[in-house]
Design a protein around this motif. Sequence first.
Motif, PDB file in Angstrom:
ATOM      1  N   ILE A  57       0.842  -1.205   0.000  1.00 39.74           N
ATOM      2  CA  ILE A  57       0.000   0.000   0.000  1.00 39.74           C
ATOM      3  C   ILE A  57       0.871   1.246   0.000  1.00 39.74           C
ATOM      4  N   PHE A  58       1.948   1.213   0.798  1.00 36.36           N
ATOM      5  CA  PHE A  58       2.855   2.366   0.831  1.00 36.36           C
ATOM      6  C   PHE A  58       3.542   2.559  -0.521  1.00 36.36           C
ATOM      7  N   LEU A  59       3.918   1.453  -1.171  1.00 37.03           N
ATOM      8  CA  LEU A  59       4.511   1.554  -2.509  1.00 37.03           C
ATOM      9  C   LEU A  59       3.549   2.229  -3.479  1.00 37.03           C
ATOM     10  N   LEU A  60       2.278   1.847  -3.398  1.00 36.58           N
ATOM     11  CA  LEU A  60       1.282   2.450  -4.291  1.00 36.58           C
ATOM     12  C   LEU A  60       1.071   3.924  -3.954  1.00 36.58           C
ATOM     13  N   MET A  61       1.139   4.265  -2.653  1.00 35.29           N
ATOM     14  CA  MET A  61       1.044   5.676  -2.271  1.00 35.29           C
ATOM     15  C   MET A  61       2.247   6.457  -2.796  1.00 35.29           C
ATOM     16  N   LEU A  62       3.420   5.839  -2.678  1.00 31.40           N
ATOM     17  CA  LEU A  62       4.616   6.496  -3.210  1.00 31.40           C
ATOM     18  C   LEU A  62       4.534   6.641  -4.721  1.00 31.40           C
ATOM     19  N   ALA A  63       3.831   5.689  -5.379  1.00 33.54           N
ATOM     20  CA  ALA A  63       3.654   5.802  -6.828  1.00 33.54           C
ATOM     21  C   ALA A  63       2.899   7.079  -7.167  1.00 33.54           C
ATOM     22  N   VAL A  64       1.888   7.404  -6.349  1.00 28.03           N
ATOM     23  CA  VAL A  64       1.134   8.647  -6.575  1.00 28.03           C
ATOM     24  C   VAL A  64       2.047   9.853  -6.364  1.00 28.03           C
ATOM     25  N   SER A  79       7.847 -15.536 -10.945  1.00 27.60           N
ATOM     26  CA  SER A  79       6.733 -14.939 -11.691  1.00 27.60           C
ATOM     27  C   SER A  79       7.100 -13.599 -12.317  1.00 27.60           C
ATOM     28  N   LEU A  80       8.105 -12.919 -11.755  1.00 27.69           N
ATOM     29  CA  LEU A  80       8.475 -11.614 -12.303  1.00 27.69           C
ATOM     30  C   LEU A  80       9.194 -11.724 -13.648  1.00 27.69           C
ATOM     31  N   MET A  81       9.576 -12.914 -14.037  1.00 28.74           N
ATOM     32  CA  MET A  81      10.187 -13.092 -15.353  1.00 28.74           C
ATOM     33  C   MET A  81       9.151 -12.998 -16.470  1.00 28.74           C
ATOM     34  N   GLU A  82       7.874 -13.138 -16.119  1.00 19.97           N
ATOM     35  CA  GLU A  82       6.813 -13.016 -17.114  1.00 19.97           C
ATOM     36  C   GLU A  82       6.591 -11.546 -17.451  1.00 19.97           C
ATOM     37  N   SER A  83       6.058 -11.289 -18.635  1.00 22.45           N
ATOM     38  CA  SER A  83       5.757  -9.914 -19.039  1.00 22.45           C
ATOM     39  C   SER A  83       4.633  -9.355 -18.181  1.00 22.45           C
ATOM     40  N   ALA A  84       4.701  -8.060 -17.939  1.00 22.03           N
ATOM     41  CA  ALA A  84       3.691  -7.402 -17.104  1.00 22.03           C
ATOM     42  C   ALA A  84       2.338  -7.395 -17.797  1.00 22.03           C
ATOM     43  N   GLN A  85       1.312  -7.627 -17.016  1.00 21.76           N
ATOM     44  CA  GLN A  85      -0.062  -7.535 -17.506  1.00 21.76           C
ATOM     45  C   GLN A  85      -0.775  -6.473 -16.672  1.00 21.76           C
ATOM     46  N   SER A  86      -0.410  -5.227 -16.915  1.00 25.02           N
ATOM     47  CA  SER A  86      -0.941  -4.132 -16.100  1.00 25.02           C
ATOM     48  C   SER A  86      -2.380  -3.843 -16.483  1.00 25.02           C
ATOM     49  N   TYR A 101      -5.418   0.737 -13.910  1.00 26.44           N
ATOM     50  CA  TYR A 101      -4.250   1.313 -13.239  1.00 26.44           C
ATOM     51  C   TYR A 101      -3.559   2.331 -14.136  1.00 26.44           C
ATOM     52  N   LEU A 102      -3.399   1.944 -15.397  1.00 31.32           N
ATOM     53  CA  LEU A 102      -2.708   2.828 -16.337  1.00 31.32           C
ATOM     54  C   LEU A 102      -3.500   4.112 -16.561  1.00 31.32           C
ATOM     55  N   LEU A 103      -4.818   3.971 -16.667  1.00 33.39           N
ATOM     56  CA  LEU A 103      -5.668   5.144 -16.866  1.00 33.39           C
ATOM     57  C   LEU A 103      -5.616   6.057 -15.645  1.00 33.39           C
ATOM     58  N   GLY A 117      -2.463   7.965 -15.685  1.00 34.16           N
ATOM     59  CA  GLY A 117      -2.534   9.056 -16.650  1.00 34.16           C
ATOM     60  C   GLY A 117      -3.282  10.259 -16.109  1.00 34.16           C
ATOM     61  N   VAL A 118      -4.378  10.014 -15.392  1.00 33.00           N
ATOM     62  CA  VAL A 118      -5.161  11.113 -14.804  1.00 33.00           C
ATOM     63  C   VAL A 118      -4.332  11.853 -13.758  1.00 33.00           C
ATOM     64  N   ILE A 119      -3.616  11.108 -12.921  1.00 34.38           N
ATOM     65  CA  ILE A 119      -2.775  11.746 -11.898  1.00 34.38           C
ATOM     66  C   ILE A 119      -1.680  12.583 -12.557  1.00 34.38           C
TER      67      ILE A 119
END
Length: 758
Positions: free
Chosen positions: A10-17, A305-312, A316-318, A321-323
Motif C-alpha cells: 500500500i505504501f509503494l502504491l502511495m509512493l507511486a502517486v 513470476s516476475l520473469m513473465e511480461s507485465a499484464q498491467s 491502473y494505467l488510466l 494518466g489522470v494523476i
Amino acid sequence: MGSIYLIIVIFLLMLAVFDLFVGVSNDAVNFLQSAIGAKVAKFRTVLIIASFGVILGAVMSSGMMDVARHGVLMPTHYSFLQVMTIFLAVMVTDVIVLDVFNTMGMPTSTTVSLVFELLGGTFTMATLMVAQDPSLDMADLINSKKALDMVTSIFASVVVAFVFGVIVQWIARIIFTFNYQKHSRYTIAIFGGIAFTALSYFIFLKGFGKSPYIPANIRDYINDNINLLMAYTFVFSAVLMEVLYLMKVNVFKFLVLMGTFGLAMSFASNDLVNFIGVPLAGLDSYRDFMANSNGTAPSEFMMNSLMESAQSPAAYLLAAGVIMIIAMATSKKARNVIKTSVDLSRQEEGDEMFGSSSAARSLVRCAQSANTFVANRTPDSVCEWVDSRFDKKDAELDNGAAFDVVRAAVNLVLASMLITFGTNHKLPLSTTYVTFMVAMGSSLADRAWGRESAVFRVTGVLSVIGGWFITAAVAFASCAIVCALMWYGGIVVQGILMAIVVYLLIRSNRNFNKHAKDKKENVFQLMMRTKDPEIVWDLLSKHFRHNQSEMTQFAYDEYNKVVDGFENNRPRYLRHANRELRKKQIDLKNVRRQELLALRRAPERTAMERNTWFHVSINASQQYIYCILRMLEPIKEHIDNNFNPLPQTYIAEYEPVRHGINDLLKQTESLIATGRFDNYRSVLEQADNLKDQLSALRKKHIDRMQRSTDNNLLKISVVYLNLLQESQQLLSNMRHQLRGSKKFTEEGVSSFDNDFED
C-alpha cells in the motif's frame, strides 16, 4: 506476516502517486517547453492537448513495465523478502532525489534515476547474497547486459539528440529563414508532410499498431502495409499543409501542437514505468506470494513470476494518466523546471540564470576558433548567403516568445521521432535527455548563443548535464545504502524510512510554496516581455529606483558592520561583511546587464538622454562595494592578527562623522526610493560639509602620527587613517549616485554643465 507486506505494498502504491506528481513536475518540461517557449497557444490549450497525449500513452505503456520487473535484477534468484526490500528502497530513494532536483529547478531524468536506483538496490542485495553463499555469481543476480544496454542507450541519446538537433534546425533555418511566412509558399507542404508523416509513423502507425487494444486483423494490416500507409500519409499531409497555408493557417503552430500531443504520448508510454513500474511489480509479487506460497517463508519463496511480461490492468494505467495530468496542471515546480529549459534556449538575450565556468569558456573558445577556421576557407559569397538566411532582424516572435515556431516544430518533431523510436524498440531512452539536448542543439544552430551569452548558456547546459550524472551517482549510492539499512534493520527501519519520506515531501512542498508566495514580482521579465517602449521605460524606472535605493541601504548596513567590527574588535562582523560584499559584486553585474538590456528597449529619445546618468549611478553602486572593501581589508587583517584595538579617543572623534554618514545615506536612500528630490541640494551640501570635516580630521590625525613617539599605535594609526580616507570616498560615491539617480528618473534632463564637479 502477510499484513506487514500488505502495508508495504500500500505504501509503494502511495509512493507511486507521489512519484507521479514529483516525476511529472520534472518531466513536463519535455513536452511543454517548445509550445510554451514559442507561445503557440494559451497555456490551457497546450495543457489540454498534452493531456490527451498523456492518457493515450499511459494506456499503451504496459510493455515498458518489464524494465522494473526483470530489466535489472534476475528475479528467479531472489526471494519475496529480498525483492520487496529492493522495491521499497528504490521508491523511497526515487521520490526524494526527484523532489530535490525539482525544488532546485533543474531538469533531471526519471529514467536514469529509476535504472540506477534499481542497480544500486540490486547491487547491495546481490553483494549480501554472494557474501552469504559464495557459490552465487554476480552475473547470475544482476541482468548486467540489459542494464548496460539501458545505460548506454540513455547516455548515447545525449549525443545523438544534440547532433540531430543542430543539423535539422540548421537545414530548417536555411530553408525558412527567420521570416518564415515569406519563405513558406513552396516549402511548407514538403516540410509539413515530412513532419506529419514522421509523427504519424512513429506515434500512430507504430504505436497504435502494436497496441493490445487494437483488433488483431487491423494490427496485421498495419504491419504488412506500413510503407504504403506512409506514402499515402505523406501525400495527404503535404496537400493538407498547403491547403492550410493558403487558408492563412499557421502550419508551424499546427505542427507544434501535434508534436506536443505526440511527445506527451511518447513520454507517458515510455516513462510511466519510471513512476509506477516498481509499485506494480511489488503488487504482483505480493499477489503471487499470497496465492502460491502455501506457508513458505518470505525469505524462501522465489520470485520466478516476475520473469513473465507485465499484464498491467488498463484501470491502473488510466488512473496513472489522470494523476499525471493533474500534476502537470497544478505543479508550480513543473513551471520552475520549464523556465530553466526555456531560458537556456531563448533566441534573444536576457537575464542569464547561470554564471561563467572555465569549462564553458574553453568550449566556446574552441567553437569560435573552429568557426573562424571554416569561415576563412569558405567562399565569401557562400558565407554572405548563409548569413542572410540567419538574419534575425525580421524574426517573427509572438509577444513574449523565447523562440519562433519553426524551432519549436523542429524540437518537437525530432524529439518525438527519437523517443518513440526508443519506445517501440523497448529502449528506455530518457525523454529529458532527448528533448533537452534537441532544444540545445537547435538553439545553437539558430545562433541563439551569441558571443555575449554563449559562455552563460554553455555553463547552464554543462550544469544540467552534470546534474544528470550526479543523479546517476546519487541514485545508485543512496539506494544502495537505503537497501542495506532496510535489510539489516528489518521492518522497524523500513517503517522509520517510510515516515521520513512522508515528512520530507510535506516539508519540501511547504517550503517551496512559501518561497513562491514570498517571491517578488520579476520586473525584468515584464520588461523583456512587453513590446511597448513606454511601458518598458516605466518598468525600468521602477526597477532602477528599487535597485539603487536597495544598494544605498546595503552600503549603509555593510559600512556599519565594518565600523562596529573595528571599534568593538569583532572579527565575525568583518567576515560576514566580506562575504556579503563579494556576493553583492556578482549580483551587481547581473543587475547592470538586466537594466542595459531593458534600456535598449526603452524609447530611443528617452534612452539617449538618460543613458549617461544611468552609467553614473551604476558605477557609483560598484564604487560603494570597492570603497567598503578597501575600508574592510586592512581592518580585517588588523583584527585577525589581534593587534592593538582602536583607542577610545579615535572612536570618540570619529563617532560624529559616522552619524553624519549614516544620516546622509538614509536620506539618499529615501530620495531615490520615492523619486522625490526636494532636498537634493541640501543633501549634497551636507555631504560637502562632512567631507570638509573629514579632511580636517585626516590632517589632524596625520599631524598626530608625526608627533607620536608610541610605536605601539603605529599600525592602528595607519588603519584608522585609511578609514578616514575611504569615508571621504564613500561620501563622493553617494553624491554621484544621488546625482545620477535624480537625472535618470526626473522628467526633464539637463546637460552636464556644472553638475559633475566634486
